[in-house]
Design a protein around this motif. Sequence first.
Motif, PDB file in Angstrom:
ATOM      1  N   LYS A 165       0.847  -1.195   0.000  1.00 34.60           N
ATOM      2  CA  LYS A 165       0.000   0.000   0.000  1.00 34.60           C
ATOM      3  C   LYS A 165       0.881   1.243   0.000  1.00 34.60           C
ATOM      4  CE  LYS A 165      -0.538  -0.251   5.044  1.00 34.60           C
ATOM      5  NZ  LYS A 165      -1.510  -0.311   6.165  1.00 34.60           N
ATOM      6  N   ALA A 166       0.255   2.394  -0.215  1.00 35.57           N
ATOM      7  CA  ALA A 166       0.983   3.662  -0.253  1.00 35.57           C
ATOM      8  C   ALA A 166       0.102   4.780   0.274  1.00 35.57           C
ATOM      9  CB  ALA A 166       1.431   3.977  -1.677  1.00 35.57           C
ATOM     10  N   LEU A 167       0.736   5.737   0.936  1.00 35.72           N
ATOM     11  CA  LEU A 167       0.070   6.972   1.350  1.00 35.72           C
ATOM     12  C   LEU A 167       1.058   8.101   1.116  1.00 35.72           C
ATOM     13  CD1 LEU A 167      -2.273   8.520   2.607  1.00 35.72           C
ATOM     14  CD2 LEU A 167      -1.274   8.065   4.859  1.00 35.72           C
ATOM     15  N   GLY A 168       0.667   9.049   0.282  1.00 39.25           N
ATOM     16  CA  GLY A 168       1.604  10.104  -0.070  1.00 39.25           C
ATOM     17  C   GLY A 168       0.930  11.426  -0.336  1.00 39.25           C
ATOM     18  N   PHE A 169       1.755  12.416  -0.590  1.00 40.48           N
ATOM     19  CA  PHE A 169       1.242  13.726  -1.004  1.00 40.48           C
ATOM     20  C   PHE A 169       2.181  14.311  -2.034  1.00 40.48           C
ATOM     21  CE2 PHE A 169       3.771  14.444   2.855  1.00 40.48           C
ATOM     22  CZ  PHE A 169       4.644  15.452   2.455  1.00 40.48           C
ATOM     23  N   GLY A 170       1.700  15.312  -2.728  1.00 42.38           N
ATOM     24  CA  GLY A 170       2.496  15.983  -3.741  1.00 42.38           C
ATOM     25  C   GLY A 170       1.928  17.358  -3.990  1.00 42.38           C
ATOM     26  N   ALA A 171       2.607  18.115  -4.829  1.00 44.93           N
ATOM     27  CA  ALA A 171       2.156  19.474  -5.109  1.00 44.93           C
ATOM     28  C   ALA A 171       2.732  19.952  -6.427  1.00 44.93           C
ATOM     29  CB  ALA A 171       2.571  20.414  -3.974  1.00 44.93           C
ATOM     30  N   ARG A 172       2.208  21.075  -6.862  1.00 47.51           N
ATOM     31  CA  ARG A 172       2.660  21.704  -8.105  1.00 47.51           C
ATOM     32  C   ARG A 172       2.869  23.188  -7.801  1.00 47.51           C
ATOM     33  NH1 ARG A 172       1.342  21.123 -14.014  1.00 47.51           N
ATOM     34  NH2 ARG A 172       1.095  23.198 -14.906  1.00 47.51           N
ATOM     35  N   HIS A 173       4.134  23.623  -7.855  1.00 54.90           N
ATOM     36  CA  HIS A 173       4.456  25.019  -7.556  1.00 54.90           C
ATOM     37  C   HIS A 173       5.137  25.736  -8.713  1.00 54.90           C
ATOM     38  CE1 HIS A 173       3.168  24.688  -3.450  1.00 54.90           C
ATOM     39  NE2 HIS A 173       4.056  23.758  -3.156  1.00 54.90           N
ATOM     40  N   GLN A 174       6.001  25.030  -9.446  1.00 50.70           N
ATOM     41  CA  GLN A 174       6.845  25.671 -10.449  1.00 50.70           C
ATOM     42  C   GLN A 174       6.515  25.279 -11.884  1.00 50.70           C
ATOM     43  OE1 GLN A 174       9.017  27.968  -9.730  1.00 50.70           O
ATOM     44  NE2 GLN A 174       9.015  27.795  -7.508  1.00 50.70           N
ATOM     45  N   ARG A 175       5.904  24.120 -12.075  1.00 50.08           N
ATOM     46  CA  ARG A 175       5.673  23.627 -13.435  1.00 50.08           C
ATOM     47  C   ARG A 175       4.732  24.559 -14.181  1.00 50.08           C
ATOM     48  NH1 ARG A 175       6.916  18.566 -15.320  1.00 50.08           N
ATOM     49  NH2 ARG A 175       7.240  17.833 -13.198  1.00 50.08           N
TER      50      ARG A 175
END
Length: 448
Positions: free
Chosen positions: A277-287
């Motif tokens: 299983k997996a639990l994560g986060f991410g974001a977009r700031h510069q793209r």
Amino acid sequence: MNSNDYNNSRRNFLRNAATAGIIGAIGINPFLTSCQSGKKREYTFPPMLNRAPDGSLLKAGIVGCGYRGTGAALNFLNAGSNVEIVALADIFQDRIDACRLKIKEQKGLEISPDKCFSGINSFEKLMNCDIDIVILATPPHFRPQHFEACVKAKKHVFMEKPVAVDPVGVRSVMVSAEKAKMLGLSVVTGTIKRHQQDYIETFKQVTKGEIGEIVSANSYYNVGKLWHRNPRADWSELENMIRNWVNWCWLSGDHIVEQNVHNLDTVNWFVGKHPEKALGFGARHQRITGDQYDQFSVDFVYDKDVHYHSMCRQINDCSNSISDRIQGSKGSTNCENTIYNPDGSVKWTFDYPRKGDGSNLSRLTTNPYDQEHIDLLTAIRTGKPINEAFQIAESTLTGIIGRISAYTGKEVSWEEIMNSDLYLGPKIYVIGPVAVSKEIPKPGSSPK
């Protein structure tokens, strides 16, 4: 590709019983499951030759003639004697022309214009050529379809990583991998660490129990942005997207899949299994283009509560690291060349080749990108097939479960993603508008 797409798809994850039956029929690949962390493991490697053995002429075709496809063509030609590139296929003619010119300039090999095919279905024409091997290097979205065609045509395959962008594609690759195995075809994938002698020798130390029971892992693929191409008015939306493919999830799988798969594959390899299983986060700031994130942080969990933290980022002017660390009960390793004692002191290091004066080269004598093709040619010419497709399919799916968790903000399991009917991309390719969502995923948003 937005979080609503994923949340809606979650309702249907376990609906596809027919697909689950296919995977059950395939069974678990013994090449992968023979590994039990912390115990002595059996693992067969191809011989680490600097050049493939001589043999009869082997002819290859390239599907996907961009930077990596052209590079793979040159690596193939470096790998041994009596090998030729005889056919090229790409959606775009200018890619074919550039690849053809580079092969001629660097290797003196002229590829006949009547063996160069452009267009979305150009791969089908290439399959009808008199070739033994196909090198697949298009954007990953197309890999399952192209791999299936190669196996149907009974061609040996080198295919770049990753091998899919969604669960539907991963399952297709797994099915094709099993068919290739039954046909005795060799399949090598672009996970170069499995073809580097320093990584292989370090892996052998781990299999002998030198770090004890594996208890955790960390990896980092933190680098700057790759590239983007601004849209052109004379290109259709499909062409603009494909030429800018590393920025669109349906084409690349996002960089946690497309680039970070190297680290994910290394940890899966050393641990000897895939996470549950997996639990994560991410974001977009510069793209500034596409629909992808520029950073991910994911906690993958294997059985026995073994946690693996994977961090990857594509933002300029930040501290960078491409590295792995696996912690065991008796020590740790960087996977590349060193085993450490619990106190951090060095227990073992890989002995790199020496210069004429006896000093350490600190690098391998054979380019790992060449080594992949040396191993493929060796397998073909010695009649000892190798098939890496299933293992890279599992590593690709590892990235996918991390991506889906970050996009949705939810914990996801291997089982539900393995059985998901999620498919990214258009069902029909036309030179015009593309029927895909272009919204940026928003974790925690409510499904429509």
